[in-house]
Design an enzyme around this catalytic site. Sequence first.
Site, short mmCIF file in Angstrom:
data_model
loop_
_atom_site.label_atom_id
_atom_site.label_comp_id
_atom_site.label_asym_id
_atom_site.label_seq_id
_atom_site.Cartn_x
_atom_site.Cartn_y
_atom_site.Cartn_z
N SER A 1 26.68 -17.04 3.10
CA SER A 1 25.76 -18.17 2.98
C SER A 1 26.37 -19.25 2.09
O SER A 1 26.16 -20.45 2.31
CB SER A 1 24.43 -17.71 2.37
OG SER A 1 23.90 -16.64 3.10
N ALA B 1 36.20 -18.90 12.41
CA ALA B 1 36.38 -18.02 11.26
C ALA B 1 36.07 -18.73 9.95
O ALA B 1 36.94 -19.36 9.34
CB ALA B 1 37.81 -17.46 11.25
N THR C 1 33.31 -17.16 7.59
CA THR C 1 32.78 -16.21 6.62
C THR C 1 33.86 -15.35 5.98
O THR C 1 34.80 -14.91 6.66
CB THR C 1 31.74 -15.30 7.33
OG1 THR C 1 30.76 -16.13 7.94
CG2 THR C 1 31.08 -14.33 6.36
N GLU D 1 25.15 -18.15 11.63
CA GLU D 1 25.07 -19.63 11.60
C GLU D 1 23.99 -20.11 10.63
O GLU D 1 23.26 -21.06 10.92
CB GLU D 1 24.88 -20.20 13.01
CG GLU D 1 26.14 -20.04 13.83
CD GLU D 1 26.08 -20.72 15.17
OE1 GLU D 1 25.61 -21.86 15.25
OE2 GLU D 1 26.55 -20.11 16.14
#
Length: 396
Positions: A147, A139, A141, A377
């Site tokens: 980004s 976890a 994001t 990713e």
Amino acid sequence: MANLHTDETFLGWPFFEDQHRALAADLDAWAADTLPAIMDAPNAHTDADATCKALVKAMGAGGWLRYCVPAAYGGVFENLDVRSLCIIRETLARHAGLADFAFAMQGLGSGAITLAGSDELKTKYLPAVARGEKIAAFALTEPEAGSDVAAIASALTPTTGGFALSGEKTYISNGGIADFYCVFARSGEAEGARGLSAVVLDADTPGLGVTERIELIAPHPMARLSFENCRVPAEHRLGEGGAGFKVAMATLDIFRSTVGAAALGMARRALAEAVNHTKGRSLFGGPLADMPITQERLAEMAVDIDASALLIYRAAWTKDSGAPRVTREAAIAKLYATDSAQTVVDKALQMFGGLGVTKGVKVEELYREVRALRIYEGASEVQKLVIARQLLAEQG
Ligand SMILES: Cc1cc2nc3c(=O)[nH]c(=O)nc-3n(C[C@H](O)[C@H](O)[C@H](O)COP(=O)(O)OP(=O)(O)OC[C@H]3O[C@@H](n4cnc5c(N)ncnc54)[C@H](O)[C@@H]3O)c2cc1C
């Protein structure tokens, strides 16, 4: 899959040892035997939660999840072997995208524990991950930090005996079905990326909520999470305070090449489907495969696949050979393999005509499945930044 031919000559490349060749053959046979019963079940594609749980259980029983953890905790290799992880993802993705997803998340979701956990944490979580008894999640994001990882705002504040975690995460794979989450949050040792820490949060911790289930074009378990003053024991921190960004990047350093490998598996399947279809489809008095434009496209697909494989297994071999970091190699492999797999799958779909956009046809499924790999990713643009920054730094 049984009648479709896919190239296996790459296994003769010097990147591999006999154990890798045996792994590829054994897993291919297992997948052909075991996966159809799970993936062809009614609702297999609509109830992704149940399918993923069944896949984790089956892969645990088959011994494949042992490649996700070190030997001392029920795994196969002393350290994670990136070539094995890539071979497994490539093979599973060729058979069934959801099987690849379920495997990948056991590795990615427990990777931070493998790299930075105490012996106690490793003993508590990793053998259960390897047996398929605990489902893992990663976890990182947040709604305002995708980004831009340094913008993470979830807060980890010291309390007696540990920490309190508050904030939000989104686009968390296995969200809602995971038994634990490796969470990256702001602990405030410094500004930006240097002020993050990683912790393991059990799914039944009071204050952890699944606030939204997110539906994807190629369904897999996915959720938005909220943390309201969740209590985290001090011993659940992964590494030092402030080391969270380093832990996240070291984890991605291993798993980024494997995203490329999953794309490669999908591209191989698309090419096999295209060859099979164009040989059997008669147009204007002859097989579609005999037409020069078809052959040009098939050749382009084969070149992209070999180039991807070379880049992926170069990165994997470099890591396995002891390189401390393979940031550049892994970024190049992920960027090229995911972008080119998209093109390969699109070309295959085009050869199927109307059938290609028909629900339930394999190339249609691949077309939806391959898309997210260019985003998660680290999106392709982020990989380009990583590659260019390293190049510029090396030139002084
Ligand atoms: C299927 C799927 C599974 C995921 N699983 C997980 C998970 O398990 N755990 C987790 O923590 N996260 C997960 N994510 C989240 C994923 O890592 C983020 O979606 C990703 O990092 C991009 O962040 P974002 O969506 O906020 O897009 P943004 O950061 O808003 O970026 C939007 C777009 O901007 C472009 N872009 C980005 N940087 C630049 C740049 N420097 N220059 C120019 N353009 C740029 C890219 O095209 C990018 O797609 C998952 C996402 C998907 C789609």
